[in-house]
Design a protein around this motif. Structure first.
Motif, PDB file in Angstrom:
ATOM      1  N   PRO A  92      45.396  39.365  33.857  1.00 46.78           N
ATOM      2  CA  PRO A  92      44.384  39.979  34.729  1.00 46.78           C
ATOM      3  C   PRO A  92      44.960  41.090  35.608  1.00 46.78           C
ATOM      4  N   GLN A  93      44.076  41.968  36.033  1.00 48.26           N
ATOM      5  CA  GLN A  93      44.405  43.005  37.003  1.00 48.26           C
ATOM      6  C   GLN A  93      44.190  42.444  38.409  1.00 48.26           C
ATOM      7  N   GLN A 139      35.762  42.392  38.256  1.00 52.64           N
ATOM      8  CA  GLN A 139      36.176  43.718  37.816  1.00 52.64           C
ATOM      9  C   GLN A 139      34.968  44.517  37.314  1.00 52.64           C
ATOM     10  N   TRP A 140      34.889  45.781  37.721  1.00 52.18           N
ATOM     11  CA  TRP A 140      33.870  46.712  37.218  1.00 52.18           C
ATOM     12  C   TRP A 140      32.461  46.137  37.362  1.00 52.18           C
ATOM     13  N   THR A 196      38.032  37.048  37.242  1.00 53.61           N
ATOM     14  CA  THR A 196      39.254  36.255  37.355  1.00 53.61           C
ATOM     15  C   THR A 196      39.181  35.331  38.565  1.00 53.61           C
ATOM     16  N   SER A 197      39.535  34.068  38.356  1.00 57.59           N
ATOM     17  CA  SER A 197      39.665  33.088  39.442  1.00 57.59           C
ATOM     18  C   SER A 197      41.080  32.522  39.396  1.00 57.59           C
ATOM     19  N   PHE A 198      41.665  32.266  40.569  1.00 57.76           N
ATOM     20  CA  PHE A 198      43.018  31.731  40.566  1.00 57.76           C
ATOM     21  C   PHE A 198      43.266  30.832  41.773  1.00 57.76           C
ATOM     22  N   VAL A 205      45.392  30.381  36.612  1.00 54.98           N
ATOM     23  CA  VAL A 205      44.591  31.604  36.560  1.00 54.98           C
ATOM     24  C   VAL A 205      43.617  31.505  35.395  1.00 54.98           C
ATOM     25  N   TYR A 206      42.326  31.699  35.686  1.00 61.64           N
ATOM     26  CA  TYR A 206      41.299  31.677  34.642  1.00 61.64           C
ATOM     27  C   TYR A 206      40.652  33.048  34.579  1.00 61.64           C
TER      28      TYR A 206
END
Length: 339
Positions: A24-25, A56-57, A66-68, A117-118
């Motif tokens: 992920p970014q 994102q975007w 993204t979840s972390f 991180v998912y």
């Protein structure tokens, strides 16, 4: 939509991990470099927990999300006094100019942590779970050098139900032979040099070469994991006793795409409130802000203004992180020694 368009999409999905960034970014890695470098494990005197989410975007359907959750702590029952991991006195500002003048490096110690991180991108999803370990070596009175390793598993999945065709009576072989998910071992390494004001680090993720394919069709099974390299550095400057600024830079390399370069600047007031900005070459400008609510909680937010061609359809990117400082007996408000 023509069936041929779906075939193109499928080819992109099946080959995506072969030609593009797979991890992920993040914009707020400056707030939590532990996401990228296991050598930071145990750098604080308390258990440092982060819970984050990134959209994102925004405005683009099926864009990355993204979840972390991360947590790390130093090993051992003793608190380390008057060093990189503790306050000089209870309630004082650990990042003040006065304290930095008397900064001493921490004694050698061990640290460990966990990361989960998912990441979702359309029909693709990825879960990375790792255990981390670091050893912090005392180089001299003001510098420490730590070396860390992250080991775990990565689960990559394709939701075949999310792929639909105009003509459902003619299912493409790449779908009928689809592999729903796969589990792969994961390994990362990192080094981190730090003092009261300076930090510099290098790390690599996805060291182990792995084939990555969602189908038995040889035309679509060329995917593979590629290594991600990160190099970063920063330095803390004081405007006066209550205001500091921290410029930093990050260079990221994921072959075969060009290197990504971030330039960041943070301004903190009494280490209770801070604002910052970031520029990612050929991609975005970002605005960041944070507040250290108490010795237990802190909250940060970042918004990316997209500068690439995606700005025609994207409303930018949002990222929010909640920090929790457990067993913080010395009431440290600032959450990171460096940033």
């Amino acid at each position: 939509m023509k069936r041929s368009i779906y075939i193109i999409i499928l080819q992109f999905v099946f080959s995506f991990y072969c030609v593009a960034q797979q991890r992920p970014q993040y914009t707020q890695y400056v707030f939590n470099n532990f996401l990228l470098n296991p050598a930071i494990s145990g750098i604080e005197n308390y258990a440092d927990v982060k819970i984050g989410y990134r959209k994102q975007w925004a405005g683009i359907e099926n864009a990355p999300q993204t979840s972390f959750v991360t947590a790390h702590w130093n090993l051992g029952s003793d608190y380390l006094w008057k060093n990189a991991l503790s306050l000089p006195d209870k309630g004082d500002d650990p990042m003040s100019r006065n304290y930095m003048q008397n900064y001493t490096s921490s004694p050698a110690h061990h640290g460990m942590g966990v990361t989960a991180v998912y990441d979702e991108l359309g029909p693709l999803s990825r879960l990375d779970a790792n255990l981390t370990y670091a050893y912090h070596l005392k180089l001299n009175n003001t510098f420490n050098l730590s070396v860390g390793v992250a080991a775990g598993v990565s689960r990559v999945a394709l939701d075949v139900n999310a792929l639909t065709f105009e003509d459902q009576t003619r299912i493409d072989p790449s779908i009928s032979n689809g592999i729903v998910s796969q589990l792969k071992p994961d390994l990362g390494l990192g080094v981190w040099l730090y003092s009261g004001r300076l930090f510099a680090g290098a790390s690599v993720q996805q060291i182990l070469p792995q084939k990555l394919s969602f189908t038995g069709d040889r035309n679509y099974n060329t995917g593979k994991d590629v290594a991600h390299f990160f190099v970063t550095a920063g330095y803390k400057l004081f405007v006066d006793d209550e205001i500091s600024v921290t410029p930093s830079i990050m260079v990221k390399q994921v072959s075969p795409v060009p290197a990504s370069i971030d330039v960041n600047l943070k301004m903190a007031i009494k280490d209770r409130f801070w604002i910052g900005g970031s520029y990612r070459k050929d991609d975005s400008f970002s605005a960041l802000a944070g507040i250290n609510i108490s010795k237990l909680l802190n909250l940060t937010y970042a918004y990316d203004f997209t500068t690439s061609g995606l700005n025609q359809v994207s409303n930018g990117s949002h990222e929010i992180v909640l920090g929790i400082q457990l067993n913080n007996v010395y009431e440290v408000f600032s959450t990171t020694r460096m940033w």
